[in-house]
Scaffold this motif. Structure first.
Motif, short mmCIF file in Angstrom:
data_model
loop_
_atom_site.label_atom_id
_atom_site.label_comp_id
_atom_site.label_asym_id
_atom_site.label_seq_id
_atom_site.Cartn_x
_atom_site.Cartn_y
_atom_site.Cartn_z
N LEU A 10 -0.07 14.73 5.36
CA LEU A 10 -1.30 14.76 6.13
C LEU A 10 -1.08 15.36 7.52
CD1 LEU A 10 -2.94 11.31 5.26
CD2 LEU A 10 -3.35 13.54 4.21
N GLU A 11 0.05 15.03 8.13
CA GLU A 11 0.33 15.59 9.46
C GLU A 11 0.55 17.09 9.37
OE1 GLU A 11 0.39 15.57 13.45
OE2 GLU A 11 -0.14 13.91 12.12
N PHE B 159 -4.13 7.12 8.20
CA PHE B 159 -4.15 7.82 6.92
C PHE B 159 -5.52 8.46 6.65
CE2 PHE B 159 -0.44 5.12 6.29
CZ PHE B 159 0.45 6.03 5.73
N GLU B 160 -6.31 8.67 7.68
CA GLU B 160 -7.60 9.35 7.52
C GLU B 160 -7.37 10.75 6.97
OE1 GLU B 160 -11.41 10.57 7.44
OE2 GLU B 160 -10.85 8.53 8.07
N PRO B 161 -7.95 11.10 5.83
CA PRO B 161 -7.73 12.44 5.28
C PRO B 161 -8.27 13.52 6.21
CG PRO B 161 -8.61 10.97 3.60
CD PRO B 161 -8.74 10.26 4.92
N PRO B 162 -7.50 14.56 6.51
CA PRO B 162 -7.99 15.63 7.38
C PRO B 162 -9.19 16.35 6.76
CG PRO B 162 -5.60 15.74 7.11
CD PRO B 162 -6.10 14.74 6.12
N ALA B 163 -10.06 16.85 7.62
CA ALA B 163 -11.24 17.58 7.14
C ALA B 163 -10.83 18.78 6.30
CB ALA B 163 -12.09 18.02 8.34
N LEU B 164 -9.72 19.44 6.66
CA LEU B 164 -9.27 20.61 5.90
C LEU B 164 -8.95 20.23 4.46
CD1 LEU B 164 -8.37 23.55 5.63
CD2 LEU B 164 -6.14 22.88 6.56
N GLU C 272 -7.08 8.39 0.70
CA GLU C 272 -8.26 7.52 0.83
C GLU C 272 -7.90 6.07 0.54
OE1 GLU C 272 -10.87 9.61 -1.81
OE2 GLU C 272 -11.92 10.60 -0.14
N GLU C 273 -7.05 5.86 -0.46
CA GLU C 273 -6.60 4.50 -0.78
C GLU C 273 -5.82 3.90 0.39
OE1 GLU C 273 -5.74 1.06 -3.19
OE2 GLU C 273 -7.13 2.71 -3.57
N LEU C 274 -4.92 4.68 0.97
CA LEU C 274 -4.13 4.19 2.09
C LEU C 274 -4.98 4.01 3.35
CD1 LEU C 274 -0.86 6.27 1.61
CD2 LEU C 274 -1.23 3.86 1.09
N HIS C 275 -5.96 4.88 3.53
CA HIS C 275 -6.87 4.73 4.67
C HIS C 275 -7.63 3.41 4.59
CE1 HIS C 275 -10.82 5.55 6.73
NE2 HIS C 275 -9.96 5.75 7.72
N PRO D 152 0.81 -1.22 0.00
CA PRO D 152 0.00 0.00 0.00
C PRO D 152 0.84 1.27 0.00
CG PRO D 152 -0.91 -1.60 1.53
CD PRO D 152 0.41 -2.15 1.08
N GLY D 153 0.67 2.09 -1.03
CA GLY D 153 1.39 3.35 -1.11
C GLY D 153 2.83 3.20 -1.51
N PHE D 154 3.28 1.94 -1.74
CA PHE D 154 4.67 1.67 -2.11
C PHE D 154 5.60 2.26 -1.04
CE2 PHE D 154 2.39 2.61 -6.29
CZ PHE D 154 1.77 1.37 -6.29
N ALA D 155 6.66 2.94 -1.42
CA ALA D 155 7.52 3.58 -0.42
C ALA D 155 7.32 5.09 -0.42
CB ALA D 155 8.99 3.24 -0.67
N SER D 156 7.38 5.68 -1.62
CA SER D 156 7.37 7.14 -1.71
C SER D 156 6.03 7.74 -1.31
CB SER D 156 7.74 7.57 -3.13
OG SER D 156 6.81 7.02 -4.04
N SER D 157 4.93 7.21 -1.85
CA SER D 157 3.62 7.80 -1.53
C SER D 157 3.27 7.59 -0.07
CB SER D 157 2.54 7.18 -2.42
OG SER D 157 2.70 7.58 -3.76
N ARG D 158 3.61 6.43 0.46
CA ARG D 158 3.27 6.14 1.85
C ARG D 158 3.96 7.11 2.80
NH1 ARG D 158 3.34 -0.04 4.12
NH2 ARG D 158 3.05 0.36 6.34
N LEU D 159 5.25 7.34 2.58
CA LEU D 159 5.98 8.26 3.45
C LEU D 159 5.61 9.70 3.17
CD1 LEU D 159 9.51 6.58 3.34
CD2 LEU D 159 8.01 6.76 5.33
N GLY D 160 5.51 10.05 1.88
CA GLY D 160 5.19 11.42 1.53
C GLY D 160 3.82 11.86 2.01
N VAL D 161 2.84 10.97 1.86
CA VAL D 161 1.48 11.31 2.29
C VAL D 161 1.40 11.39 3.81
CG1 VAL D 161 -0.89 10.45 2.39
CG2 VAL D 161 0.33 10.45 0.23
N ALA D 162 2.09 10.50 4.52
CA ALA D 162 2.08 10.55 5.98
C ALA D 162 2.57 11.91 6.47
CB ALA D 162 2.95 9.43 6.55
N LEU D 163 3.65 12.40 5.89
CA LEU D 163 4.19 13.71 6.28
C LEU D 163 3.23 14.83 5.87
CD1 LEU D 163 6.53 15.42 7.38
CD2 LEU D 163 7.57 15.32 5.11
#
Length: 285
Positions: free
Chosen positions: A198-199, A255-260, A245-248, A185-196
């Protein structure tokens, strides 16, 4: 390392145009297929503008005429029949990609390689409807493609080893560096990049700091070339929402997408491509 002689690109949006651009500079003949004449003309304009920019910057010494001689565009997927490599670059939607890949494979030669530019959807899931999953692989290019030095190669369970080696060589022929990961899920780049990313969005929504200061913390403190919120603008907030949404769905609530993020996408604030996201992009859109 030699680039493939004939490359097909299915989809001529920002990513597809960038992929076509990269292979043209490497010496490949490239055929881009779009859904209709209007989209085809828009893809042609994107690619031509990108090539002119590379010539003006001195990125290539090949004349514009010669580059354009190696480019063709159309609306018929049958044109991929003689391609060595076909890369699907349609929007990040599972059903849309599955349909596009199935249509492309149906006209391709048995020895050719089919790739998806997906940034988050499972290669194994996309391979389910294919007749030759052993010749299917992920080639995750980054935006903007001409300036990015990375291509993430995603290996499915059925992908044959020689296919991986061939694609790694082709990526190197583009002057880019391949990183090879197994399908997850998210491979390596998307998983790490999206985590950062989203936070960072949560921090902005909580009033921890401004977008500029959150980005500066990562650029100046951690030597990231671009901060996570500016990166999200460049990628596109809608694209990042889709990946989240895919990672969630696959990895759970972290990986819940923030409301903002959801609110900004609903308002059409998609980042650079719409002119406004976490930053104003009037001169860059």
């Amino acid at each position: 390392m030699t680039a493939p002689q004939r490359v097909g690109v299915l989809g001529g949006g920002r990513m597809g145009a960038g992929i076509a651009h990269a292979f043209l500079l490497a010496g490949s003949r490239v055929h881009v297929v779009e859904r209709d004449a209007t989209a085809m003309d828009a893809a042609s304009a994107r690619i031509r503008a990108g090539l002119r920019h590379s010539i003006e910057r001195g990125t290539t010494s090949v004349a514009e005429f010669d580059l354009l001689e190696a480019l063709s565009l159309g609306t018929e997927i049958a044109a991929f029949a003689d391609a060595d490599l076909v890369i699907e670059a349609v929007p990040e939607d599972r059903a849309l990609k599955t349909e596009a890949l199935t249509r492309a494979e149906a006209v391709m030669a048995a020895a050719s390689i089919l790739a998806s530019n997906t940034s988050s959807i499972s290669i194994d899931d996309l391979a389910i409807g294919l007749r030759r999953p052993e010749r299917f692989i992920g080639m995750h290019f980054f935006n903007p493609v001409p300036a990015s030095s990375l291509v993430e190669i995603v290996v499915g369970t059925a992908t044959h080893g020689p296919v991986v080696e061939c694609v790694e060589d082709w990526v190197a022929s583009l002057g880019k560096s391949p990183t090879t990961v197994r399908d997850s899920p998210g491979f390596a780049s998307s998983r790490l990049g999206v985590a950062l990313g989203l936070e960072a969005i949560r921090m902005l929504d909580e009033g921890v700091a401004s977008a500029e200061d959150i980005d500066a913390a990562m650029v100046l403190g951690y030597r990231h070339p671009v901060g996570p919120l500016r990166t999200t603008d460049i990628v596109g907030l809608d694209v990042r929402l889709g990946i989240a949404e895919e990672l969630h769905d696959r990895l759970g609530p972290r990986f819940e997408p923030p409301a903002l993020l959801r609110r900004m996408v609903a308002e059409g604030r998609l980042g650079r491509k719409s002119g406004r996201g976490f930053y104003e992009w009037e001169n860059d859109s």
